[in-house]
Design a protein around this motif. Structure first.
Motif: not given
Length: 463
Positions: A147-152
């Motif tokens: 659900k996280a945008k641009d994880y990393g």
């Protein structure tokens, strides 16, 4: 002013959310032991950042949290058969004393403790769960990384490689290998725990910082800092949970200091090169440790050794002697001439050099070098015959720049025996008994006290 932003991997012009106000959050210690030399680097560096921002006219809200609930704390409490709060109280007290001895302005730091924000953490997790960004696996409430945008995006890690690699703990309860704990349910009654919608338990480490930053500073802050070892997964996970919930940037600038080696080797308890501030202060004034921590650029690795500290100690003594000489000259001078334009211009040159260094991503190494050059200029050009106006202006500026770097000179009082010997030497010199005067001077030198005869009297320094 430019700051290197870990998020973009480049220097950027510093622009605050609110005009002339800075909101800064720095990850503090987990209070289960004395802080080590590596912990001291972000503490000293970001204190210096705050000093400089205030010097430039900013109003700074500086938050450094105290992690007072964590697996390491619980394990230490079990080992010593103590309540976990007995452990945390002991080491919070030790941390605050170490910070003061490093001349960190601890009173200007907001120091939230995780256990005071449990209710807010529960609310934060519940809100994530309503968005399907958190789920209860049975033993743990996890954040749903999908659900996280641009994880990393902060660490620039190859997330797919991590998912399939050995570095991620395998847990069959997770929907995704990269999911991380928001709430850990109590396993035994001995574990500290709080009531929650998911049963008794305690918060995960990452959620603590997100919640404290939000509660004290707001949903978006100017600067988030810490050691480079926190970049992944800690700061990456803070971004994921905070930005998923709030739909806005968590921090505009991410700053990370490099690690410290010991005798060019990674610090490790297993090989016996692990040094706490508690250990180091037995041999060195912590102001010298502070100067050493600032003698390299914060993004560069620095090496801890007694030889390096001794070298810094010599530099500290040079600055201290310059400052004390200035104070003495002001007391003795009878020259009431006004400061000249040439002297003002020269002073401004050093100020501009210092500010240029600090404006360039807080280059404390170059700023410190400027201070040494300033001291050399003072020593070469001024004495007790210089004008009071010039001396007072120079001292004021010198103090301002020293204050930015947090360098102070502790007034040392000699014991009665040493004072008596200095007085006896003065009497011998007055009576022209130079043989006895030299003998006393040599005996003082053996005791670590060096004397210098000046036109304003005898001056001593410890070597």
């Amino acid at each position: 002013m430019k700051i290197y932003n870990t998020l973009t991997r480049q220097k950027e012009d510093f622009k605050t959310i609110e005009e002339n106000k800075v909101k800064m959050y720095v990850c503090g210690p987990t209070v289960y032991n004395y802080i080590h030399i590596g912990n001291a680097r972000p503490l000293v560096f970001f204190d210096t950042v705050r000093n400089y921002l205030e010097y430039k006219g900013y109003d700074v809200d500086f938050v450094m949290n105290l992690t007072d609930i964590d697996d390491k704390i619980i394990n230490r409490a079990f080992e010593e058969d103590l309540d976990f709060q007995q452990i945390t109280k002991t080491y919070i007290k030790a941390f605050l004393q170490n910070a003061k001895d490093l001349n960190v302005n601890i009173e200007k730091i907001i120091k939230p403790q995780a256990t005071n924000y449990i209710d807010e953490m529960i609310t934060f997790i519940s809100d994530l769960q309503e968005m399907d960004a958190a789920y209860d696996s049975g033993s743990t409430v996890y954040f749903n990384v999908s659900k996280a945008k641009d994880y990393g995006k902060l660490s620039k890690k190859n997330i797919e490689a991590l998912e399939h690699g050995s570095r991620v703990e395998v847990d069959k309860e997770k929907r995704n290998p990269m999911d991380f704990a928001l709430w850990k349910k109590q396993k035994t009654e001995k574990e500290p725990a709080w009531d929650s919608p998911w049963g008794k338990g305690r918060p995960g480490w990452h959620i603590e910082c997100s919640v404290m930053a939000k509660e004290v500073l707001g949903e978006t802050i100017d600067i988030h800092g810490g050691g480079e070892d926190l970049e992944f997964p800690h700061h990456e996970n803070e971004i994921a949970q905070s930005e998923t919930l709030h739909g806005k940037p968590f921090a505009n600038y991410w700053m990370h200091n490099a690690m410290i080696t010991v005798d060019k080797t990674k610090m490790s308890k297993s090989i016996g090169n692990f040094f706490t501030i508690h250990d180091i202060e037995k041999d060195f004034d912590l102001i010298i440790v502070r100067m050493w921590l600032l003698s390299g650029h914060y993004r560069s690795q620095i090496d801890f050794s007694k030889e390096n500290l001794e070298a810094i100690k010599n530099g500290y003594i040079r600055l201290k002697n310059t400052y004390e000489d200035l104070s003495r000259y002001i007391d003795y001078t009878s020259n009431e001439e006004h400061i000249t334009e040439d002297i003002e211009k020269e002073i401004n040159t050093f100020v501009e050099r210092f500010e240029r260094s600090m404006d360039d991503d807080f280059n404390t190494a170059n700023a410190l070098s400027t201070l040494f050059d300033f001291a050399k200029y003072i020593n070469t050009n001024f004495d007790e015959n210089s004008s009071r106006d010039s001396l007072e202006k120079i001292k004021e500026v010198f103090e301002d720049l020293l204050k930015v770097l947090g360098i102070k000179f502790n007034k040392e009082i000699l014991d009665d025996e040493i004072n008596k010997l200095i007085e006896e030497r003065q009497v011998a010199r007055k009576n022209k008994d130079f043989k006895k005067a030299d003998e006393i001077r040599d005996s003082l030198l053996e005791k670590g006290i060096r004397l210098k005869d000046t036109s304003t009297g005898v001056v001593w320094e410890r070597i």
